[in-house]
Design a protein around this motif. Structure first.
Motif, short mmCIF file in Angstrom:
data_model
loop_
_atom_site.label_atom_id
_atom_site.label_comp_id
_atom_site.label_asym_id
_atom_site.label_seq_id
_atom_site.Cartn_x
_atom_site.Cartn_y
_atom_site.Cartn_z
N ILE A 136 23.28 -1.06 8.83
CA ILE A 136 22.79 -1.81 7.64
C ILE A 136 22.96 -0.69 6.69
CG2 ILE A 136 20.95 -2.39 6.19
CD1 ILE A 136 21.39 -4.69 8.06
N SER A 137 22.66 0.81 6.87
CA SER A 137 22.73 1.87 5.76
C SER A 137 23.94 2.20 5.36
CB SER A 137 22.02 2.83 6.45
OG SER A 137 22.70 3.69 7.50
N VAL A 138 25.00 1.85 6.22
CA VAL A 138 26.59 2.02 5.61
C VAL A 138 27.28 0.86 5.45
CG1 VAL A 138 26.60 4.33 7.10
CG2 VAL A 138 27.20 2.33 8.10
N LYS A 139 26.68 -0.12 4.87
CA LYS A 139 27.38 -1.35 4.54
C LYS A 139 27.05 -1.55 2.80
CE LYS A 139 27.87 -4.67 8.37
NZ LYS A 139 27.41 -5.87 8.72
N PRO A 140 28.04 -2.02 2.26
CA PRO A 140 27.79 -2.27 0.71
C PRO A 140 26.75 -3.41 0.65
CG PRO A 140 30.01 -2.70 1.38
CD PRO A 140 29.51 -2.04 2.45
N ALA A 141 26.09 -3.78 -0.41
CA ALA A 141 25.17 -4.86 -0.40
C ALA A 141 25.69 -6.20 -0.36
CB ALA A 141 24.37 -4.68 -1.77
N VAL A 142 27.06 -6.45 -0.87
CA VAL A 142 27.60 -7.43 -0.63
C VAL A 142 27.88 -8.14 0.57
CG1 VAL A 142 28.52 -7.85 -2.90
CG2 VAL A 142 29.88 -6.36 -1.38
N GLU A 143 28.19 -6.99 1.44
CA GLU A 143 28.69 -7.42 2.79
C GLU A 143 27.44 -7.83 3.83
OE1 GLU A 143 31.23 -5.01 5.00
OE2 GLU A 143 32.39 -4.78 3.57
N LEU A 144 26.23 -7.26 3.41
CA LEU A 144 25.14 -7.80 4.03
C LEU A 144 24.99 -9.06 4.54
CD1 LEU A 144 22.44 -5.08 2.75
CD2 LEU A 144 23.75 -5.04 4.83
N PHE A 145 25.20 -9.95 3.56
CA PHE A 145 24.62 -11.31 3.70
C PHE A 145 25.71 -12.20 4.24
CE2 PHE A 145 22.10 -9.29 0.62
CZ PHE A 145 20.78 -9.55 1.11
N SER A 146 26.82 -11.69 4.39
CA SER A 146 27.96 -12.51 5.18
C SER A 146 27.42 -12.39 6.59
CB SER A 146 29.27 -11.73 4.75
OG SER A 146 29.27 -10.35 5.10
N THR A 147 28.23 -13.13 7.52
CA THR A 147 27.70 -13.12 8.59
C THR A 147 27.51 -11.61 9.50
OG1 THR A 147 29.25 -14.89 9.05
CG2 THR A 147 28.00 -14.14 11.11
N GLU A 156 34.39 -0.40 8.58
CA GLU A 156 34.44 0.58 7.65
C GLU A 156 33.34 1.52 7.34
OE1 GLU A 156 36.06 0.07 3.71
OE2 GLU A 156 35.40 -1.95 3.79
N ILE A 157 33.08 2.36 7.05
CA ILE A 157 31.53 3.09 6.55
C ILE A 157 31.79 3.47 5.31
CG2 ILE A 157 30.34 5.37 7.08
CD1 ILE A 157 30.91 5.21 9.88
N TYR A 158 30.67 3.07 4.65
CA TYR A 158 30.33 3.16 3.32
C TYR A 158 29.12 4.09 3.13
CZ TYR A 158 28.65 0.97 -1.08
OH TYR A 158 28.20 0.96 -2.24
N TRP A 159 29.33 5.44 2.23
CA TRP A 159 28.22 6.24 2.48
C TRP A 159 27.51 6.24 1.01
CZ3 TRP A 159 27.07 8.43 6.71
CH2 TRP A 159 28.19 8.62 7.74
N GLN A 160 27.67 5.20 0.17
CA GLN A 160 27.54 5.19 -1.03
C GLN A 160 25.59 5.24 -1.04
OE1 GLN A 160 28.93 5.94 -3.54
NE2 GLN A 160 27.18 6.00 -5.03
N ASN A 161 25.15 4.20 -0.08
CA ASN A 161 23.43 4.39 0.11
C ASN A 161 22.98 5.92 -0.08
OD1 ASN A 161 23.33 1.71 -0.14
ND2 ASN A 161 23.98 1.51 1.76
N TYR A 162 23.74 6.51 0.95
CA TYR A 162 23.19 8.11 1.16
C TYR A 162 23.20 8.84 -0.38
CZ TYR A 162 22.89 6.75 6.31
OH TYR A 162 22.67 6.45 7.13
#
Lengths: 292, 63, 278
Positions: free
Chosen positions: C30-41, C48-54
């Motif tokens: 969850i921590s390495v996903k962009p917000a938009v991808e969370l709510f898809s299945t 891919e890893i998305y570090w922006q949250n950190y």
């Protein structure tokens, strides 16, 4: 030898800190609980009002509900942990590769902050993003929504507690099982005892002290569970998971009715002490007396 | 702790502090029960206090 | 040891370990996903890893402040508790003090008491009673350091007692005969021998303080808030920023994991008041 004064000087800071932050709060909360005190109410001063706060506490339906759900939570969580922990410990009593590795992984949840456990399980079970509701609905057509179903929320908190604390039981049970002498078991096998008989008549009595100690520690900890539940369900839906600690945090503390809040705190402390003391006297002390 | 010479009526071995503790525990339990169930019937809480004090005296002296 | 196919055991324990590790893995996902991808299945696998949250967490001044507070409070508390616990255990182990076993038992009851009960009295004492002029202990780091002693100091005493009892008294007596002062005996004879026990105590008290939430959430407003309270601030009824929340959780978890690798063997003994040697 050297003077006792030095000993007391070395002990003094410890005693002072524990006195100021352990004993004084206790006396103070008992003192306030006999007063009407609401700094933001009609009369901001402390007024002695006999046992009126306690008169309210015993009729406080919300508080009594929270006691009941706490008792249910403690019962289900601790019982499952003991059974599961024992079974896992038995499964650990064989020779297989990578034992210490698996043991290390198994210890991992114990060091995690309760609030992080709550956060982890929130991320797992929140319907929109969590993996568990998703898989349950895809595979079994089962709808898990801990924000709405009281039963599901309750069960989820129990499962979370099992996930968090079963390793403790497993590890204490392993320690107890490892230290058992092999002779009685060999003798029983020669005498033709089956596995169930061995369990009830040899293993259980021999690891009884370890079981009781673990039970005692787990009960005490389960009774004061707050952080995880606060994070996972916030005590909801309704009062399904509003355990006493959560009740104090969410319903009692934010109100400024200090006298009444103190009375509830005192009753919770009283119940905790009584349960621990009964456990100690009824289960742990007789064993020690029998020994000496 | 020095063991008591004469066994009391309590099922466990106690010293005076244990008995004081038991008395306070019983007092609180009785008071809460009284406030909930007996006071609404018109029995004053002072009756409960009197009972508890007698009970405490008995436990501490004979327990 | 019972016989049986060892590979069945390995399979069984692999499954158990997966059940233990999966929630933590999911936190990371969850921590390495962009917000938009969370709510898809929700998918178990990471593409891919998305570090922006950190990066967002580290760029957030408030959260950085909370991290510093957490570090200062838990380090200060661990050092204080270990030092005082060391002195207290030295006193309990070497001096013939009246009622010392009662004192020892009493200290541990402080740790058993449910913290929720003490929220209200501690809050009232800190804001109204424990104050000198304008200075009150409420919402200060030093106040939190002292309050965390209520559970960590008994723990330190409980775990250090066997260490101190295990150091032979003859050593300090010999040093006294040679004319050493008590301070010299404590720092130069006892301390080096107690070092392993002290290190374990220091580490475990540190992590208990770092993990604490309830007292920090109620007794601080802004100046002394810790990372765990920052985590709960990101859960709101209107909409939770799940990625940020997961990233804060990971930040909170990392020190605990490092500690875990250092003192894994002592954790069980620590959590059971030494009743079980782990």
């Amino acid at each position: 030898m050297h003077s006792k004064t030095l000993g007391w000087i070395l002990l003094a800071p410890t005693l002072l800190i524990l006195f100021l932050f352990g004993v004084v709060p206790f006396i103070y909360v008992v003192f306030v609980s006999f007063h009407q005190w609401n700094p933001f109410g009609a009369n901001p001063n402390m007024v002695f009002n006999w046992a009126n706060n306690y008169r309210r506490v015993v009729f406080d339906a919300q508080f009594i509900t929270s006691l009941q759900v706490t008792a249910a939570f403690v019962f289900f969580a601790v019982t499952s942990q003991l059974i599961l922990g024992y079974a896992l410990a038995q499964a650990f009593m064989r020779d297989f590769p990578g034992k210490s590795f698996f043991r290390t992984i198994h210890t991992l949840p114990l060091i995690m902050a309760p609030i992080i456990v709550g956060s982890v399980w929130k991320l797992m079970t929140t319907p929109s993003i969590g993996i568990i509701p998703n898989l349950l609905s895809n595979w079994f057509g089962y709808d898990l929504n801990i924000g709405q179903s009281a039963t599901q929320a309750f069960i989820t908190t129990v499962v979370m507690d099992i996930w968090h604390w079963t390793p403790l039981v497993t590890l204490t049970m392993i320690a107890a099982l490892v230290s058992l002498p092999p002779d009685p078991f060999e003798q029983a096998q020669i005498d033709g005892a089956n596995r169930r008989q061995i369990f009830w008549h040899i293993t259980l009595p021999m690891i009884r002290p370890a079981i009781l100690a673990t039970l005692f520690i787990r009960l005490m900890d389960a009774m004061r569970t707050v952080d995880e539940v606060l994070m996972l369900t916030g005590g909801g839906p309704g009062s399904a998971t509003r355990y006493v600690g959560v009740h104090i945090f969410k319903e009692v503390f934010p109100r400024t009715n200090y006298g009444y809040g103190s009375a509830i705190s005192v009753v919770v402390l009283y119940l905790t002490i009584v349960v621990c003391w009964l456990m100690y006297v009824g289960l742990i002390a007789p064993r020690n007396k029998g020994k000496g | 702790m020095k063991p008591e010479r004469r066994p009391g009526f309590l099922p466990i071995q106690t010293n005076w502090f244990d008995r004081l503790f038991i008395s306070v525990v019983l007092w609180v339990a009785l008071s809460l029960f009284w406030l909930r169930f007996l006071e609404p019937l018109g029995l004053s809480i002072w009756i409960c206090v009197a009972i508890s004090l007698i009970l405490a005296a008995v436990i501490i002296r004979r327990g | 040891m019972r016989k049986g196919n060892p590979w069945l055991s390995v399979l069984f324990w692999t499954l158990i370990s997966l059940a233990t590790l999966f929630p933590i893995y999911w936190l990371f996902v969850i921590s390495v996903k962009p917000a938009v991808e969370l709510f898809s299945t929700p998918s178990i696998w990471l593409t891919e890893i998305y570090w922006q949250n950190y990066v967002d967490v580290l760029n957030n001044r408030t959260l950085r402040g909370y991290m510093v507070n957490s570090l200062v409070i838990s380090s200060g508390n661990a050092v204080l508790c270990t030092t005082l616990g060391f002195f207290a255990c030295y006193a309990l182990s070497r001096f013939d003090l009246g009622g010392k076993e009662s004192i020892f038992f009493w200290t541990i009851t402080n740790r058993m008491a449910p913290p929720a009960v003490f929220l209200l009295p501690l809050f009232l004492l800190l804001t109204q009673v424990y104050r000198v002029g304008d200075f009150s202990l409420a919402d200060t780091r030093i106040g939190m350091i002292l309050i965390y002693c209520t559970f960590n100091l008994p723990f330190a005493i409980w775990t250090l007692r066997p260490t101190l009892d295990g150091i032979p008294k003859e050593l300090d007596e010999a040093a006294y005969v040679d004319g050493a002062s008590p301070w010299k005996v404590i720092t130069e004879v006892v301390f080096p021998l107690a070092r392993p026990g002290l290190a374990v105590t220091l580490i475990l008290t540190w992590v208990f303080a770092w993990n604490e939430y309830l007292l920090a959430a109620t007794l601080t407003n802004f100046n002394a808030r810790t990372l765990t309270t920052g985590l709960s601030e990101y859960v709101t009824t209107t909409g939770t920023n799940w990625g940020i929340m997961a990233a804060i959780s990971v930040f909170t978890l990392i020190p605990a994991l490092i500690v875990f690798s250092l003192v894994q063997r002592h954790i069980v003994a620590g959590l059971t008041f030494g009743a079980v040697k782990g």
